[in-house]
Design a protein around this motif. Structure first.
Motif, PDB file in Angstrom:
ATOM      1  N   GLU A   1       0.840  -1.192   0.000  1.00  0.00           N
ATOM      2  CA  GLU A   1       0.000   0.000   0.000  1.00  0.00           C
ATOM      3  C   GLU A   1       0.880   1.249   0.000  1.00  0.00           C
ATOM      4  OE1 GLU A   1      -3.074   1.924   3.134  1.00  0.00           O
ATOM      5  OE2 GLU A   1      -3.691  -0.027   2.300  1.00  0.00           O
ATOM      6  N   GLN A   2       0.496   2.206  -0.845  1.00  0.00           N
ATOM      7  CA  GLN A   2       1.221   3.462  -0.943  1.00  0.00           C
ATOM      8  C   GLN A   2       0.243   4.615  -0.708  1.00  0.00           C
ATOM      9  OE1 GLN A   2       4.536   4.605  -1.592  1.00  0.00           O
ATOM     10  NE2 GLN A   2       3.476   6.505  -1.044  1.00  0.00           N
ATOM     11  N   PRO A   3       0.459   5.407   0.391  1.00  0.00           N
ATOM     12  CA  PRO A   3      -0.436   6.540   0.617  1.00  0.00           C
ATOM     13  C   PRO A   3      -0.347   7.547  -0.545  1.00  0.00           C
ATOM     14  CG  PRO A   3       0.842   6.059   2.584  1.00  0.00           C
ATOM     15  CD  PRO A   3       1.443   5.248   1.478  1.00  0.00           C
ATOM     16  N   LEU A   4      -1.505   8.023  -0.986  1.00  0.00           N
ATOM     17  CA  LEU A   4      -1.565   9.033  -2.033  1.00  0.00           C
ATOM     18  C   LEU A   4      -1.952  10.399  -1.467  1.00  0.00           C
ATOM     19  CD1 LEU A   4      -3.393   6.997  -4.828  1.00  0.00           C
ATOM     20  CD2 LEU A   4      -0.926   7.374  -4.541  1.00  0.00           C
ATOM     21  N   PHE A   5      -2.891  10.389  -0.540  1.00  0.00           N
ATOM     22  CA  PHE A   5      -3.341  11.635   0.070  1.00  0.00           C
ATOM     23  C   PHE A   5      -3.797  11.313   1.492  1.00  0.00           C
ATOM     24  CE2 PHE A   5      -6.782  14.638   1.125  1.00  0.00           C
ATOM     25  CZ  PHE A   5      -6.066  15.830   1.032  1.00  0.00           C
ATOM     26  N   ALA A   6      -3.255  12.074   2.454  1.00  0.00           N
ATOM     27  CA  ALA A   6      -3.617  11.829   3.849  1.00  0.00           C
ATOM     28  C   ALA A   6      -4.161  13.077   4.519  1.00  0.00           C
ATOM     29  CB  ALA A   6      -2.410  11.308   4.628  1.00  0.00           C
ATOM     30  N   GLY A   7      -4.422  14.118   3.757  1.00  0.00           N
ATOM     31  CA  GLY A   7      -5.032  15.322   4.316  1.00  0.00           C
ATOM     32  C   GLY A   7      -4.144  16.110   5.257  1.00  0.00           C
ATOM     33  N   GLY A   8      -2.872  15.790   5.339  1.00  0.00           N
ATOM     34  CA  GLY A   8      -1.968  16.487   6.250  1.00  0.00           C
ATOM     35  C   GLY A   8      -1.523  15.654   7.426  1.00  0.00           C
ATOM     36  N   ARG A   9      -2.006  14.430   7.526  1.00  0.00           N
ATOM     37  CA  ARG A   9      -1.598  13.590   8.650  1.00  0.00           C
ATOM     38  C   ARG A   9      -0.105  13.288   8.606  1.00  0.00           C
ATOM     39  NH1 ARG A   9      -6.485  12.027   6.822  1.00  0.00           N
ATOM     40  NH2 ARG A   9      -8.211  11.741   8.316  1.00  0.00           N
ATOM     41  N   ILE A  10       0.368  12.870   7.452  1.00  0.00           N
ATOM     42  CA  ILE A  10       1.774  12.473   7.333  1.00  0.00           C
ATOM     43  C   ILE A  10       2.687  13.683   7.443  1.00  0.00           C
ATOM     44  CG2 ILE A  10       3.481  11.448   5.801  1.00  0.00           C
ATOM     45  CD1 ILE A  10       1.277   9.641   4.714  1.00  0.00           C
ATOM     46  N   SER A  11       2.366  14.766   6.720  1.00  0.00           N
ATOM     47  CA  SER A  11       3.216  15.960   6.783  1.00  0.00           C
ATOM     48  C   SER A  11       3.205  16.565   8.185  1.00  0.00           C
ATOM     49  CB  SER A  11       2.746  16.986   5.760  1.00  0.00           C
ATOM     50  OG  SER A  11       1.408  17.378   6.012  1.00  0.00           O
ATOM     51  N   GLY A  12       2.043  16.523   8.853  1.00  0.00           N
ATOM     52  CA  GLY A  12       1.989  17.028  10.225  1.00  0.00           C
ATOM     53  C   GLY A  12       2.822  16.191  11.170  1.00  0.00           C
ATOM     54  N   ALA A  13       2.764  14.877  10.989  1.00  0.00           N
ATOM     55  CA  ALA A  13       3.581  14.004  11.842  1.00  0.00           C
ATOM     56  C   ALA A  13       5.063  14.228  11.598  1.00  0.00           C
ATOM     57  CB  ALA A  13       3.209  12.543  11.581  1.00  0.00           C
ATOM     58  N   ARG A  14       5.429  14.434  10.330  1.00  0.00           N
ATOM     59  CA  ARG A  14       6.831  14.711  10.019  1.00  0.00           C
ATOM     60  C   ARG A  14       7.288  16.026  10.649  1.00  0.00           C
ATOM     61  NH1 ARG A  14       6.979  13.225   3.537  1.00  0.00           N
ATOM     62  NH2 ARG A  14       7.170  10.952   3.782  1.00  0.00           N
ATOM     63  N   MET A  15       6.451  17.048  10.550  1.00  0.00           N
ATOM     64  CA  MET A  15       6.798  18.343  11.130  1.00  0.00           C
ATOM     65  C   MET A  15       6.961  18.227  12.642  1.00  0.00           C
ATOM     66  SD  MET A  15       4.610  21.907  11.010  1.00  0.00           S
ATOM     67  CE  MET A  15       4.578  21.906   9.221  1.00  0.00           C
ATOM     68  N   THR A  16       6.045  17.509  13.279  1.00  0.00           N
ATOM     69  CA  THR A  16       6.113  17.352  14.732  1.00  0.00           C
ATOM     70  C   THR A  16       7.362  16.590  15.155  1.00  0.00           C
ATOM     71  OG1 THR A  16       3.694  17.370  14.866  1.00  0.00           O
ATOM     72  CG2 THR A  16       4.896  16.454  16.746  1.00  0.00           C
ATOM     73  N   ALA A  17       7.647  15.503  14.454  1.00  0.00           N
ATOM     74  CA  ALA A  17       8.819  14.698  14.815  1.00  0.00           C
ATOM     75  C   ALA A  17      10.112  15.458  14.554  1.00  0.00           C
ATOM     76  CB  ALA A  17       8.806  13.385  14.038  1.00  0.00           C
ATOM     77  N   ARG A  18      10.164  16.167  13.436  1.00  0.00           N
ATOM     78  CA  ARG A  18      11.368  16.949  13.136  1.00  0.00           C
ATOM     79  C   ARG A  18      11.581  18.045  14.180  1.00  0.00           C
ATOM     80  NH1 ARG A  18      10.229  17.788   8.329  1.00  0.00           N
ATOM     81  NH2 ARG A  18       9.233  19.834   8.512  1.00  0.00           N
ATOM     82  N   ALA A  19      10.491  18.683  14.599  1.00  0.00           N
ATOM     83  CA  ALA A  19      10.594  19.702  15.640  1.00  0.00           C
ATOM     84  C   ALA A  19      11.067  19.091  16.956  1.00  0.00           C
ATOM     85  CB  ALA A  19       9.249  20.392  15.835  1.00  0.00           C
ATOM     86  N   GLY A  20      10.591  17.885  17.256  1.00  0.00           N
ATOM     87  CA  GLY A  20      11.043  17.210  18.464  1.00  0.00           C
ATOM     88  C   GLY A  20      12.536  16.927  18.436  1.00  0.00           C
ATOM     89  N   ALA A  21      13.045  16.533  17.254  1.00  0.00           N
ATOM     90  CA  ALA A  21      14.476  16.282  17.132  1.00  0.00           C
ATOM     91  C   ALA A  21      15.279  17.569  17.301  1.00  0.00           C
ATOM     92  CB  ALA A  21      14.778  15.643  15.776  1.00  0.00           C
ATOM     93  N   GLU A  22      14.778  18.659  16.723  1.00  0.00           N
ATOM     94  CA  GLU A  22      15.473  19.942  16.855  1.00  0.00           C
ATOM     95  C   GLU A  22      15.458  20.424  18.306  1.00  0.00           C
ATOM     96  OE1 GLU A  22      13.390  22.362  14.116  1.00  0.00           O
ATOM     97  OE2 GLU A  22      14.358  21.502  12.332  1.00  0.00           O
ATOM     98  N   ALA A  23      14.337  20.241  18.977  1.00  0.00           N
ATOM     99  CA  ALA A  23      14.258  20.628  20.390  1.00  0.00           C
ATOM    100  C   ALA A  23      15.224  19.799  21.233  1.00  0.00           C
ATOM    101  CB  ALA A  23      12.829  20.468  20.896  1.00  0.00           C
ATOM    102  N   ALA A  24      15.324  18.510  20.926  1.00  0.00           N
ATOM    103  CA  ALA A  24      16.230  17.649  21.684  1.00  0.00           C
ATOM    104  C   ALA A  24      17.682  18.040  21.454  1.00  0.00           C
ATOM    105  CB  ALA A  24      16.011  16.186  21.297  1.00  0.00           C
ATOM    106  N   GLU A  25      18.037  18.387  20.214  1.00  0.00           N
ATOM    107  CA  GLU A  25      19.404  18.839  19.931  1.00  0.00           C
ATOM    108  C   GLU A  25      19.703  20.139  20.664  1.00  0.00           C
ATOM    109  OE1 GLU A  25      21.963  17.541  18.454  1.00  0.00           O
ATOM    110  OE2 GLU A  25      20.900  15.695  17.990  1.00  0.00           O
ATOM    111  N   ALA A  26      18.722  21.051  20.681  1.00  0.00           N
ATOM    112  CA  ALA A  26      18.907  22.291  21.437  1.00  0.00           C
ATOM    113  C   ALA A  26      19.058  21.996  22.924  1.00  0.00           C
ATOM    114  CB  ALA A  26      17.739  23.233  21.195  1.00  0.00           C
ATOM    115  N   GLY A  27      18.337  20.977  23.400  1.00  0.00           N
ATOM    116  CA  GLY A  27      18.467  20.590  24.795  1.00  0.00           C
ATOM    117  C   GLY A  27      19.859  20.065  25.120  1.00  0.00           C
TER     118      GLY A  27
END
Length: 419
Positions: free
Chosen positions: A98-124
């Motif tokens: 299965e290959q997602p075609l459109f998720a309404g922002g679920r995947i991009s939102g999860a990526r943004m959140t996880a990437r922000a978490g990594a940046e916050a951890a590096e700053a920590g």
């Protein structure tokens, strides 16, 4: 000969620590970074956040699954279609991609959140490391300052004790009144109290240094010059706005809140995915049954009504974004305020350290002169006691001022995010 050599080696091994070079501030910082559990914890959290970001990035790619089952039993169709009871081995297998075609922002939102978490951890990690360095610099200077204070206090007790004994002898000889003896004894008690206080401060400073670095503070090198710092306040503020770990964490927090908001709002949008599947079934419904299937297409899902839940969650996520924006503004203001104060402290402690050195030299010169004047009877014993106390206090103040100088400099570097 052999016994002499063994004794020499044992003596050398026993005396080796005394020959070791004093621990420098850089060495103490390096030891602390290796020793500190809090820094190791921050690094582990950053590694975990990086892996979560990797997982979020992978969520937009294809997934493949394989399922299967096998069993053993007896099937009795009851004579239906002329079939009689028989032993069967029902089994089934299915593979799908299965290959997602459109998720309404679920995947991009999860990526943004996880990437922000990594940046916050590096700053920590950066914040923990720079704060640890500032703490070690403060502890290093604190040990040297309290050692100097202990030495000055010990010298003061000895000097006042000598002066007190001389006052007693001169009183017995009729050269001075009893007031001199009483004043000397009072100053001796005062000096002993100062020594007790200095001992306690030194013990506490040594314990803190050992906790931070894991090293024994028995032999420390002299304090180095102040580390490189911005030349002007404007440069310091600009660097803090760009590199401050506190601001970086607030920026990452805002990005994470926006990612969460995107994910919350995506719950009300459809999802589409392309799929391809193949399955095989044996002995499932009657003996000898077989069925194979292969299909490909598009699969969709739309949760178009949820009794207001999705809308409420989206509004809550928007409020969280507004709160994160306010935290970022507050972090920038707080860092700016702290940098201004720290920059001023660096200047003032540097000037105070220079003045304290001049005061120490002047007090020592004055003490030498007073000793001569008291010896020839030009000044009373009380003048010598005052000079001894002033010299000891100025030595303590000089050591404390130098420790403050190095502590404020490294504290400013921590605010700026400099390593």
């Amino acid at each position: 000969m052999r016994f002499w050599l063994a004794g020499a080696l044992a003596l050398a091994a026993h005396a080796a620590p005394a020959w070791a070079a004093p621990i420098t501030l850089d060495e103490a910082i390096a030891a602390a970074e290796t020793h500190a559990p809090s820094l190791a914890m921050a690094r582990a959290e950053a590694d975990a956040a990086d892996k979560r970001a990797d997982a979020a990035r992978a969520a937009g790619g294809p997934t493949a699954t394989l399922t299967g089952s096998i069993g053993w039993g007896r099937l009795d169709p009851g004579g239906y279609f002329g079939l009689t009871a028989t032993d069967v081995t029902p089994r089934a297998a299915q593979v799908g991609i299965e290959q997602p075609l459109f998720a309404g922002g679920r995947i991009s939102g999860a990526r943004m959140t996880a990437r922000a978490g990594a940046e916050a951890a590096e700053a920590g990690v950066l914040q923990r490391r720079t704060t640890l360095r500032a703490d070690v610099a403060q502890a290093f200077g604190g040990v040297l300052a309290t050692q100097a204070g202990l030495q000055s206090a010990s010298g003061l007790v000895k000097a006042v004790a000598v002066a007190a004994n001389q006052a007693k002898l001169r009183f017995k000889a009729g050269e001075v009144p009893s007031t001199d003896v009483q004043q000397a004894e009072a100053r001796l008690a005062e000096a002993e109290a100062v020594l007790a206080n200095a001992t306690g401060h030194n013990d506490a400073a040594r314990a803190r240094f050992r906790r931070l670095t894991g090293l024994s503070p028995d032999s420390l090198a002299a304090l180095p010059g102040s580390p490189p710092l911005p030349a002007t306040l404007d440069e310091a503020i600009g660097e803090a706005e760009t590199r401050s770990p506190a601001i970086a964490q607030a920026v990452a927090g805002l990005a994470a809140a926006r990612g969460q908001a995107r994910m919350a709002k995506a719950e009300g949008l459809p999802q589409l995915a392309a799929y391809a599947e193949a399955s095989s079934v044996r002995d499932q419904f009657f003996p000898g049954y077989r069925g194979d299937l292969a299909s490909a297409g598009v699969r969709g899902r739309w949760n178009f009504f949820a009794s207001g839940r999705i809308r409420a969650e989206g509004q809550a996520a928007d409020a969280t974004v507004h709160a994160a924006e306010a935290r970022l503004a507050d972090a920038r203001g707080s860092v700016r305020e702290m940098v201004i104060a720290a920059f001023a402290n660096v200047r003032s402690t540097g000037l105070a350290a220079e003045a304290a050195v001049r005061q120490k030299r002047a007090s020592e010169a004055a003490l030498a002169s007073v000793k001569q004047e008291v010896r020839v009877g030009l000044k009373p014993t009380l003048a010598l006691l005052d000079a001894e106390r002033d010299a000891a206090q100025s030595a303590m103040q000089a050591a404390n001022a130098d420790a403050q100088r190095i502590a404020t400099a490294w504290g400013l570097r921590a605010l700026l995010g400099r390593e």
